[in-house]
Enzyme design. Structure first.
Site, short mmCIF file in Angstrom:
data_model
loop_
_atom_site.label_atom_id
_atom_site.label_comp_id
_atom_site.label_asym_id
_atom_site.label_seq_id
_atom_site.Cartn_x
_atom_site.Cartn_y
_atom_site.Cartn_z
N PHE A 1 0.81 -1.23 0.00
CA PHE A 1 0.00 0.00 0.00
C PHE A 1 0.83 1.27 0.00
CE2 PHE A 1 0.91 -0.06 4.57
CZ PHE A 1 1.02 1.29 4.84
N GLU B 1 9.63 -3.72 12.94
CA GLU B 1 9.04 -2.65 12.13
C GLU B 1 7.70 -2.23 12.72
OE1 GLU B 1 7.76 -3.70 8.06
OE2 GLU B 1 8.87 -1.91 7.42
N CYS C 1 9.58 2.04 3.41
CA CYS C 1 10.53 0.98 3.73
C CYS C 1 11.93 1.55 3.92
CB CYS C 1 10.53 -0.08 2.65
SG CYS C 1 11.19 0.53 1.11
N GLU D 1 -4.90 -4.11 -1.88
CA GLU D 1 -6.35 -3.92 -1.81
C GLU D 1 -6.70 -2.70 -0.98
OE1 GLU D 1 -4.43 -6.15 -0.53
OE2 GLU D 1 -5.28 -7.27 1.16
N ARG D 2 -5.69 -2.12 -0.29
CA ARG D 2 -5.99 -0.98 0.57
C ARG D 2 -6.02 0.34 -0.19
NH1 ARG D 2 -2.75 -1.68 6.14
NH2 ARG D 2 -1.28 -3.02 5.08
N LYS E 1 -1.28 -7.20 -9.37
CA LYS E 1 -2.26 -7.35 -8.27
C LYS E 1 -1.84 -6.31 -7.22
CE LYS E 1 -2.98 -8.60 -4.54
NZ LYS E 1 -3.34 -7.62 -3.45
P1 NAD Z 1 1.58 -6.64 3.00
O1 NAD Z 1 2.58 -7.72 3.08
O2 NAD Z 1 0.49 -6.61 4.00
O3 NAD Z 1 0.85 -6.66 1.56
C1 NAD Z 1 1.57 -6.67 0.36
C2 NAD Z 1 0.80 -7.45 -0.68
O4 NAD Z 1 0.69 -8.80 -0.28
C3 NAD Z 1 -0.62 -6.93 -0.90
O5 NAD Z 1 -0.85 -6.89 -2.29
C4 NAD Z 1 -1.49 -7.93 -0.18
O6 NAD Z 1 -2.73 -8.12 -0.82
C5 NAD Z 1 -0.68 -9.21 -0.21
N1 NAD Z 1 -0.80 -10.01 1.01
C6 NAD Z 1 -0.79 -9.55 2.29
N2 NAD Z 1 -0.88 -10.58 3.15
C7 NAD Z 1 -0.95 -11.71 2.41
C8 NAD Z 1 -1.05 -13.09 2.73
N3 NAD Z 1 -1.07 -13.51 3.98
N4 NAD Z 1 -1.08 -13.96 1.72
C9 NAD Z 1 -1.04 -13.55 0.44
N5 NAD Z 1 -0.94 -12.25 0.08
C10 NAD Z 1 -0.90 -11.34 1.05
O7 NAD Z 1 2.39 -5.26 2.97
P2 NAD Z 1 1.82 -3.78 3.14
O8 NAD Z 1 1.41 -3.58 4.56
O9 NAD Z 1 0.86 -3.49 2.07
O10 NAD Z 1 3.13 -2.93 2.85
C11 NAD Z 1 4.00 -2.45 3.84
C12 NAD Z 1 5.21 -3.35 3.96
O11 NAD Z 1 5.94 -3.35 2.74
C13 NAD Z 1 6.19 -2.86 5.01
O12 NAD Z 1 6.65 -3.97 5.73
C14 NAD Z 1 7.30 -2.24 4.19
O13 NAD Z 1 8.57 -2.22 4.81
C15 NAD Z 1 7.31 -3.14 3.00
N6 NAD Z 1 7.95 -2.50 1.86
C16 NAD Z 1 9.18 -2.95 1.49
C17 NAD Z 1 9.85 -2.36 0.44
C18 NAD Z 1 11.21 -2.83 0.05
O14 NAD Z 1 11.71 -2.36 -0.96
N7 NAD Z 1 11.83 -3.75 0.77
C19 NAD Z 1 9.25 -1.31 -0.26
C20 NAD Z 1 7.98 -0.88 0.14
C21 NAD Z 1 7.33 -1.49 1.20
#
Ligand code: NAD
Length: 487
Positions: free
Chosen positions: A155, A388, A288, A182-183, A179
């Site tokens: 998100f 985090e 991140c 969804e938020r 994909k």
């Molecule tokens: P998230 O893991 O909750 O969601 C990311 C994606 O995964 C979404 O599209 C979601 O629909 C899907 N998803 C979530 N849980 C799932 C599950 N159990 N099974 C299958 N799919 C699932 O992440 P978020 O909260 O949207 O994003 C924030 C996170 O992303 C933070 O931890 C941040 O540090 C990280 N991030 C990392 C980088 C990097 O370059 N390393 C860059 C941006 C964000």
């Protein structure tokens, strides 16, 4: 106030057409600043993903056959079209994710930079050769597309991160399925709408499938998908990487972070402070690359000057809606995210940490507002210093010297990013040499690499070998074919 009948349910984009998802359950997409309902997000499932994969597979051989210079021109068409709608896209990022307009404009600019980087694909796709490896024998290496690739995105950068992947994937001759989170999926919808208007990108080459876990599950299970680019939390990244490996899919899964900002005794504090404020509290800490632990070193640790200066500067920041002209700290993405961050603050207090600056203000009307918060802990292994939080919360720790500071920093399971503030070249060099993180700032608070370099987190901040952007992206989205010939 909107009524449910006026609110649209987002549609998927498959085979060059906007289509209703087969799935009938939806989630609400709300403006984080007002709590107002903006759209319903369909929770697409197997049927929707299968349909997208079928169309993507049909389109891919024809797209692969388009000469790389023409694919590069299509990517440039995408760049021009995105530029013409950049303000609209930035405003959408603010409305859907919550960050400030300036931050959103920066994000969109960074996304467009990835498109520009991918336009160099005729150069980037060049192979290698070695003539006469044995008598009369020549060897050539060609790069060919992987096939159909999917991106599952988070998100916090709802425009930039889809654009980390889309342009390189298609420039390399793949079909691409997005994909989005969804938020806040509406910036992705706008990007795909831009793609829809570009004649040089054929139908089926880019698809959009909305949804959450069910859609991800269907992507992981679909044998027609050859590679997955993922960005999100570390636990989700590990799950995606493991499942992809089990089914033989190529994967790059970028995970979470806990980045430290090291302030040396010789740092110029008045210059470092704005950089630290932006790093820790910009986008409400939901980056991140956010600096979420401040490590005061040496005299700076023995005295309270840094801590007090941080608290004073942070207490002057304005917490408010992303569209507000004076806002420094935007709302968090959802009330639950704010509640989780506040629970982490409360837990650290219960464990003996001191809340130097308390930004808890009850969440405000939509429940998403948390002001800048600084928590000093004497325990370097406390969760507040190690895990985090993903909110505007800065942990404060003290270390006697750079060696001890590095030991603390390197004790993290994450290795996305970090920064040192110093006026000593020697200290900067020692830090650069010893720190176990992949994106490093010297007197820079958010050291985000430009798109021509990889976005190169280490340790639990990535599962996989190849990063997003730069030549890593081309390595990820191509397979190497080595031909040995005798004539
Ligand atoms: P998230 O893991 O909750 O969601 C990311 C994606 O995964 C979404 O599209 C979601 O629909 C899907 N998803 C979530 N849980 C799932 C599950 N159990 N099974 C299958 N799919 C699932 O992440 P978020 O909260 O949207 O994003 C924030 C996170 O992303 C933070 O931890 C941040 O540090 C990280 N991030 C990392 C980088 C990097 O370059 N390393 C860059 C941006 C964000």
């Amino acid at each position: 106030m909107s009524t449910t009948t006026e609110i649209e349910t987002l549609r998927n984009y498959i085979g060059g057409t906007w289509v209703e998802a087969a799935a009938d359950s939806t989630l609400e997409d709300r403006d984080p600043a007002t709590g107002e309902l903006a759209a319903y997000v369909p929770l697409s499932g197997r049927q929707d993903v299968d349909q997208a994969v079928r169309k993507a597979r049909e389109a891919q051989p024809g797209w692969r056959a388009v000469p790389p210079p023409d694919r590069a021109r299509a990517v440039l068409d995408l760049r021009d079209a995105l530029l013409s709608r950049r303000d609209e896209l930035a405003a959408m990022v603010t409305a859907d994710m919550g960050k400030t307009l300036a931050d959103a404009a920066g994000e969109v600019g960074r996304g467009i930079e990835s498109v520009e980087s991918a336009a160099a694909v005729p150069h980037l796709l060049k192979g290698d050769n070695l003539e006469g490896v044995a008598r009369g024998l020549d060897v050539e290496m060609f790069r060919q597309p992987v096939g159909v690739v999917a991106a599952i995105t988070p998100f916090n950068f709802p425009a930039m991160i889809p654009l980390w992947f889309l342009p390189y994937a298609i420039a390399c001759g793949n079909s691409f399925i997005l994909k989005p989170s969804e938020r806040d999926p509406r910036p992705s919808e706008l990007i795909v709408d831009v793609v829809d208007g570009i004649d040089s990108i054929p139908d089926g080459v880019v698809s959009l499938v909305h949804g959450g876990r069910e859609a991800v599950e269907a992507i992981l299970e679909n044998e027609g998908i050859d590679a997955i680019s993922f960005v999100g939390q570390a636990t989700t990244a590990r799950l995606i990487a493991t499942r992809s490996a089990e089914s033989g899919k190529r994967v790059q899964a970028l995970g979470g972070a806990k980045n430290s900002l090291v302030v040396m005794p010789d740092a110029e504090l008045e210059k470092a402070l704005p950089a630290i404020m932006g790093s820790a509290f910009g986008a409400a800490g939901q980056r991140c690359l956010a600096g979420s632990v401040l490590v005061a070193v040496g005299d700076r640790a023995r005295q309270d000057e840094v801590r007090d200066a941080l608290a004073a500067a942070a207490s002057n920041l304005v917490t408010g809606p992303g569209a507000g002209p004076d806002t420094d700290v935007c709302p968090m993405v959802a009330p639950e995210a704010r509640e989780r961050a506040e629970a982490a603050i409360a837990q650290s207090e219960a464990e003996g940490a001191t809340v130097t600056l308390d930004g808890r203000l009850g969440g405000g009307d939509p429940g998403t507002f948390l002001g800048p918060t600084i928590v000093e802990t004497a325990d370097p292994e406390a969760e507040i210093a190690r895990e985090e939080i993903f909110g505007p919360v800065l942990a404060f720790v003290r270390e006697p010297d750079l060696e001890a500071a590095l030991e603390f920093v390197n004790g993290s399971r994450y290795g996305n990013s970090g920064a040192i503030f110093t006026s000593s070249g020697r200290a900067a060099r020692d830090y650069r040499y010893g720190v176990e993180a992949g994106m490093i700032g010297v007197n820079i608070g958010v050291p985000a690499p430009v798109a021509w370099f990889p976005f190169s987190g280490w340790k639990d901040s990535i599962d996989g070998d190849l990063h997003a952007n730069g030549t890593d992206a081309v390595d990820f989205y191509t397979r190497k074919k080595v031909v040995t010939s005798r004539w």
